[in-house]
Enzyme design. Sequence first.
Site, PDB file in Angstrom:
ATOM      1  N   ASP A 147     -18.409  54.572 -11.582  1.00 34.02           N
ATOM      2  CA  ASP A 147     -18.168  53.752 -12.759  1.00 34.02           C
ATOM      3  C   ASP A 147     -19.468  53.395 -13.470  1.00 34.02           C
ATOM      4  OD1 ASP A 147     -16.279  51.852 -14.268  1.00 34.02           O
ATOM      5  OD2 ASP A 147     -17.853  50.495 -13.583  1.00 34.02           O
TER       6      ASP A 147
ATOM      7  N   GLU B 132     -23.079  65.575   3.306  1.00 35.35           N
ATOM      8  CA  GLU B 132     -22.868  65.299   4.735  1.00 35.35           C
ATOM      9  C   GLU B 132     -21.388  65.347   5.086  1.00 35.35           C
ATOM     10  OE1 GLU B 132     -24.613  61.489   5.547  1.00 35.35           O
ATOM     11  OE2 GLU B 132     -26.505  61.984   4.533  1.00 35.35           O
TER      12      GLU B 132
END
Length: 550
Positions: free
Chosen positions: A213, A268
């Site tokens: 955002d 990851e």
Amino acid sequence: MATAIAADAATAASPLAWWRGAVIYQIYPRSFRDTNGDGIGDLAGIAEGLDYIAGLGVDGIWISPFFTSPMKDFGYDVADYCGIDPSFGTFADFDRVVEKAHALGLKVIIDQVYSHTSDEHAWFKESRQDRTNPKADWYVWADPKPDGSPPSNWQSVFGGSAWQWDGPRKQYYLHNFLTSQPDLNVHNRDVQDALLDVARFWLARGVDGFRLDALNFSMHDPDLRDNPPSGLPMELVTRPFDMQVKRYNQSHPDIVAFLERIRQTLDEFPGRFTVAEVGGPEPLAEMKAFTEGGKRLDSAYNFDFLYAPRLTAPLVRASLQQWSGEDGEGWPSWAFSNHDAPRAVTRWTLDGDMARASRLNLLLLLSLRGNPIIYQGEELGLPQGEVAFEDLQDPEAIANWPHTLGRDGARTPMPWQAGAPQAGFSNANRTWLKLDPVHTGFAVDRQAADPASTLAYAQRLLAARREHPALAIGGITLLDSPADILAFLREDEQGRVLCVFNLGEAPGDWSPPAGLGPLALIATESHVGPGAVPEALAPGTGYWARVAGG
């Protein structure tokens, strides 16, 4: 003449990545479904509604904030990034949403708000104590000018100075939004580390990606230089924020280095997706920079249509041409409506036929090269809700009344059952925002029982899109056409689909190029399935057609 603006869907990532061309359904949780009778939608309500969403034929959901918050900006003022606000439920409820969504084949994307926090966040409470504490530099603090005025002329989105005096620190802090939303100092490496740990927390919990955002607000000019005036005519101004070029309070070039750290963190957890919200009058350069080279974010959320007063062919052409598909370019995401913008069908219906306009919007949205994002209720043809001034909740709507439609009208409760109290959204006597009685006629149960409804059309259209992968991952070629006619080909190794729309107010005269080949109708704005390809286009109509042999 045809113009190939994106010939190959494979750019920064494999074309087989799940998110490439995926259709995402945005859920505004406060207004989706209430299960505990407090008048506020909750996570258990989302879990209940997942069967409905999966039945639409979308690929994933994006859930707007449900984190611990005082709700002054309804969740975008986060008081604990790793907490769930009790009004939405518990971690058990959230885990149930993820588990059920995945069982239904839906991916789960959630908001992350890295630009600012609530002033009730523990980080800010510590930071404001004095100028020497461990988090003293985690927010944007500055001394006043010698006359006591704010450090710069920056204006907040919601009106007034972007600087708020703080007694304990005897300094100003920056807030690009509400005064209760202090801006994080994301230049600080420790702040970045903390935010990346937040990302890992939710990724480990099973989410499939993030919408980031207000991302271009996440870093400011450390020299606190004044913004220049925008020169916008006063008749177009609704707030002081409009009167400046936001050169120094946002969009710092160092943001991209932070995005590369975000990408490393996402890597990851393979198979995750990131989409940036990048607002502003000219966001394209940042959208490109934020998604460049496969080492930053995957996609950028396009604002070209969210506030457009009209849907026109030149607007769509210009937007499509901005994304050429060249090597290293990111992947666009498209939305016509969301929780911050007045609903598109209300903005774009010219002749009063809202059902036709809703279907045309869906037909166009689902044909664009990129990720279409459907806002809850858009599949029902839901118009902007009417909210009286005394019932407004949104601080921006209240501040700008009556000069803008505000955000509350796009956030009214989802209508589920036409004959039930509160249209089946809640059994509370009063909901957080009042239901617009007009919306009862658009209820899910009423439309589900009607094969001619907008909901039934949306389901058939999404099914047709899945049958033609060119519409999801194919390249795009714009075709020559009159000003009000939009025509393009979507093409991949499995086939070609011609997409044509008359976005003007008069009948359109356009024929497919000679030599294109026989066409088989896929869908129009009123019909999904085989039929005759239209020879002429009435205003506000369009079609998809498969090119035989292609």
